[in-house]
Design an enzyme around this catalytic site. Sequence first.
Site: not given
Ligand code: GLA
Length: 380
Positions: A134, A208, A345
């Site tokens: 991310h 997100h 997402e």
């Molecule tokens: C995303 C990832 C997860 C986790 C979340 C945040 O969506 O795919 O594995 O890292 O973000 O907690």
Amino acid sequence: MPLRKIFVAGCCLMLAGMSGCGDNKTSSDADAPATFGTLHDGRNAMLYTLGNKNGLEAAITNFGGIVISLRVPDRKGALEDVVLGYDSLRQYEADRSYFGAIVGRYGNRIGNAKFTLDGSEYTLAANDGGNHLHGGLKGFNKVLWTADEKRSVPGRSLTLTYSSPDGEEGYPGALSVTLMYTLNDENELVIEYEAVTDKPTVVNLTHHSYFNLAGAGTRDVLDHELMIAADRFTPVDEGLIPTGELQSVEGTPMDFRAPTRIGDRIDYEDGQIHRGRGYDHNWVLNRDSDLLQVVASLFEPTTGRVMEVLTTEPGLQFYSGNFLDGTTRGKSGREYRFRTGLCLETQHFPDSPNKPDFPSAVLRPGERYHTVTAYRFTAR
Ligand code: GLA
């Protein structure tokens, strides 16, 4: 699958059924931004409220482009906030869950926090074991974006910009990003992303929010019914990095082609479910064009709320809130327990910079990155 042509016109995106530039709500004091809080470095973050004629309301801050709250009606018309989040800016500064945030420069994981582009190897911040997640240690979710007043319509759309310097978190190229949120009268929260670069780089921007259509902080999401229009998904290794294979969902707990209760198969004895601690995977969306298309829908039976996801992107990460464990206290002090929110997402596939067979996430000078995603709310 319904398709809608996207026209990008001057000040705003024109989707069918969406108010155009001329018939937007007029500005009023109620639409003026409020101060949301002061960051550790002394700068103020603002809070912008968007609304539509049906009473839906989205509150968004320019810190991380975060959607703080999203109030949508149930089958009786009762509005409720359906996204997890916090009451204060300081909590968002400390957050590790990406509640409501814009994620970049690369949403999702890049294996070994490295990739090679045009023969040069780039090393990124490793913030998820040895992998990059991310956007790194300080991704686009932790920066203060600039509101572009000329390209925003108070109370209706918000345009934010951010200039990511060359080398930020290890990525090559200075990247100029424009993000536009619009809440239209079709009950869609539309997110339009644009970016240009001065050197070849990789870009994968996503949103997100953790949704719970029964209301944020009320219960888990296991009774929600989910449909994902995908015949295949990208299986992952122990570090949640795709193996490179596109696997059929047929006969697996990943088959959401027909609406299915999330809780039905989330604890199956299945290698992929085990690695994700539940669902935390990328689905390969069935697409017949790169136009905006409905790719998923979510239904919550007690309230009747429905959320459809429309996107121009090739992939969708469904994350079932498996890292939530009740230690995070959200809005009004509510405990966010295991699987009390889920993320949908829209994205390019994880680790695409290291997977030549996946759709390319490379952006070059002279090109324009442009993707659109919309979350549409109805009830039945
Ligand atoms: C995303 C990832 C997860 C986790 C979340 C945040 O969506 O795919 O594995 O890292 O973000 O907690």
